[in-house]
Motif scaffolding. Structure first.
Motif, short mmCIF file in Angstrom:
data_model
loop_
_atom_site.label_atom_id
_atom_site.label_comp_id
_atom_site.label_asym_id
_atom_site.label_seq_id
_atom_site.Cartn_x
_atom_site.Cartn_y
_atom_site.Cartn_z
N VAL A 139 13.89 -7.50 -13.35
CA VAL A 139 13.80 -8.95 -13.60
C VAL A 139 15.15 -9.43 -14.10
O VAL A 139 15.66 -8.96 -15.12
CB VAL A 139 12.70 -9.27 -14.64
N ALA A 140 15.73 -10.38 -13.38
CA ALA A 140 17.05 -10.89 -13.76
C ALA A 140 17.00 -11.62 -15.09
O ALA A 140 16.08 -12.39 -15.35
CB ALA A 140 17.56 -11.83 -12.67
N GLU A 141 17.97 -11.35 -15.93
CA GLU A 141 18.09 -12.08 -17.19
C GLU A 141 19.35 -12.94 -17.21
O GLU A 141 19.49 -13.82 -18.06
CB GLU A 141 18.12 -11.09 -18.36
N VAL A 142 20.25 -12.68 -16.27
CA VAL A 142 21.51 -13.43 -16.17
C VAL A 142 21.64 -13.98 -14.76
O VAL A 142 21.35 -13.28 -13.78
CB VAL A 142 22.72 -12.53 -16.50
N ALA A 321 11.61 -10.04 -5.74
CA ALA A 321 12.22 -11.37 -5.83
C ALA A 321 12.69 -11.66 -7.25
O ALA A 321 13.63 -12.43 -7.46
CB ALA A 321 11.22 -12.44 -5.39
N ASN A 322 12.05 -11.03 -8.24
CA ASN A 322 12.41 -11.28 -9.64
C ASN A 322 13.83 -10.84 -9.97
O ASN A 322 14.43 -11.33 -10.92
CB ASN A 322 11.43 -10.55 -10.57
N ALA A 323 14.38 -9.92 -9.17
CA ALA A 323 15.74 -9.47 -9.41
C ALA A 323 16.75 -10.58 -9.13
O ALA A 323 17.88 -10.55 -9.64
CB ALA A 323 16.05 -8.26 -8.54
N TYR A 324 16.37 -11.56 -8.33
CA TYR A 324 17.25 -12.68 -8.01
C TYR A 324 16.86 -13.95 -8.75
O TYR A 324 17.71 -14.77 -9.09
CB TYR A 324 17.19 -12.97 -6.50
N LEU A 325 15.55 -14.10 -8.99
CA LEU A 325 15.02 -15.36 -9.53
C LEU A 325 14.68 -15.31 -11.00
O LEU A 325 14.62 -16.34 -11.66
CB LEU A 325 13.76 -15.76 -8.76
N SER A 326 14.43 -14.11 -11.55
CA SER A 326 13.85 -13.90 -12.88
C SER A 326 12.38 -14.36 -12.85
O SER A 326 11.81 -14.59 -11.78
CB SER A 326 14.62 -14.65 -13.97
N THR A 327 11.77 -14.49 -14.01
CA THR A 327 10.41 -15.01 -14.12
C THR A 327 10.39 -16.04 -15.25
O THR A 327 11.22 -16.00 -16.15
CB THR A 327 9.40 -13.89 -14.45
N PHE A 328 9.42 -16.95 -15.20
CA PHE A 328 9.31 -17.95 -16.25
C PHE A 328 9.01 -17.29 -17.60
O PHE A 328 9.54 -17.69 -18.63
CB PHE A 328 8.24 -18.98 -15.88
N ALA A 329 8.16 -16.24 -17.56
CA ALA A 329 7.80 -15.56 -18.80
C ALA A 329 9.02 -14.90 -19.44
O ALA A 329 9.22 -14.97 -20.66
CB ALA A 329 6.71 -14.52 -18.52
#
Length: 376
Positions: A139-142, A321-329
């Protein structure tokens, strides 16, 4: 015919005993290019680069075992206790979870060649990854996109075009269609355009997973790439360069223009992030989570946007997809102020010493709680 690595040339760089080297050479001659994956789509042999990674990882592990006091006479003597020792050794050396997992993957392949399919597990079979700080996050953070780092892609690529038009057009292909670097190198623009208005991405894909990407109004980029195409291969790699030579030239041009993490803080891979983030916003109607927007999309639109992003990226699982977009949580959690050491101590006391419950009460991971307690 598939290219096969010169195994003996690589083995000469390692101080293996004659019996180990002989037995390992026979195994590698038979299997070094064979696929050992449950998710790979292509039936092609592994690339020379991956074959070399595989051989070096296996040789390195055997050398480490000998240095650790295990006098193996052959790779066939490998046992579970040896794998357990290696994992402990790598963890103690502060190697990352991803690095250790990759090494275990190569050893798992070796075990499979010897008919010992259940001998090598995953990292989680040997250590508590969360407690050991070895969790591999997807999950992307940056925000790694160029736009997220204040870089106008069109202007920067125009600047690069003065130095090298070919590198510039490859960057344009990446931002226009979300291509990986090698995909942009090997794309044959005159062949890839389909009558359905889709771009056929088949060469240089990860794991041989082919995909189609909508062309939409971006035909001008393909026309420019076609004008620079090598007449012999159809790709934009010039006729006098190999793929490896061109990659070196590509990297040199990017360094000259500051496209490195230590320069402008971006890489060309950020263009792929940018494409997929823009695709998500186009489908869902709101910016991707990594953009720190205050609004969330309709759940069904979010689901469809995630599906489209994964499809365009050439992955098999929606979570990629989370690696590019992250998640709202994840973004909400990151936005919260970090708990203090006193707050962590009180939460741990209230939870009766249970770190999992204390971390949940604080709204942080157990790994984060461990780091906080260690700093006390």
């Amino acid at each position: 015919m598939a290219a096969i690595l010169n195994v003996r040339a690589v083995l000469r760089g390692y101080r293996l005993t004659p019996t180990v080297a002989e037995a390992l050479t026979r195994l590698l001659d038979d299997h070094v290019a064979s696929i050992h994956s449950r998710t790979r789509i292509s039936g092609k042999a592994l690339s020379i680069k991956t074959q070399e990674y595989r051989v070096r990882a296996i040789c390195g592990a055997l050398v480490e075992l000998r240095q650790g006091g295990f006098a193996l006479e052959s790779p066939w003597n490998l046992r579970r206790k040896h794998i357990e020792w290696l994992v402990r050794h790598w963890v103690d050396a502060k190697q990352s979870g991803g690095t250790i997992e990759n090494k275990l993957t190569y050893l798992r392949a070796l075990a499979g060649w010897m008919g010992k399919d259940n001998m090598v597990g995953t990292l989680s079979d040997y250590v508590d990854r969360e407690a050991s700080g070895l969790v591999r996050s997807y999950v992307a953070e940056v925000d790694r996109s160029w736009s997220g780092n204040g870089i106008n892609a069109a202007e920067k690529i125009a600047e690069i075009a003065v130095t090298c038009p070919r590198v510039a057009v490859q960057l344009k292909l990446q931002v226009a269609f979300g291509l990986r670097i090698e995909e942009s190198f090997l794309l044959r623009p005159l062949e890839a355009v389909k009558d359905t208005g889709m771009l056929d991405v088949t060469r240089g894909t990860k794991g041989g997973r082919k995909r189609e990407v909508p062309i939409e109004v971006k035909i001008a980029v393909l026309e420019e790439a076609a004008r620079l195409a090598n007449p012999l291969t159809g790709s934009t790699i010039p006729a006098d360069r190999t793929l490896k030579q061109w990659l070196n030239r590509y990297k040199a041009v990017l360094r000259k223009h500051g496209i490195v993490k230590k320069g402008l803080g971006i890489t060309s891979h950020g263009l792929r992030h940018q494409y997929l983030q823009e695709l998500y916003e186009k489908v869902s109607g709101v910016p991707a989570p990594i953009k720190l927007a205050d609004t969330r999309p309709d759940p069904e639109l979010h689901k469809e946007a995630m599906r489209r992003v994964v499809e365009a990226a050439g992955h098999s699982r929606v979570t990629k997809a989370n690696a590019y977009l992250s998640t709202f949580a994840r973004q909400e959690r990151l936005a919260k102020p970090s708990p203090t050491i006193d707050e962590a101590a009180k939460a741990l006391e209230a939870a009766g010493g249970n770190k999992t419950h204390a971390a949940a009460a604080l709204g942080i991971s157990r790994q984060a709680l461990y780091r906080l307690l260690e700093a006390a």
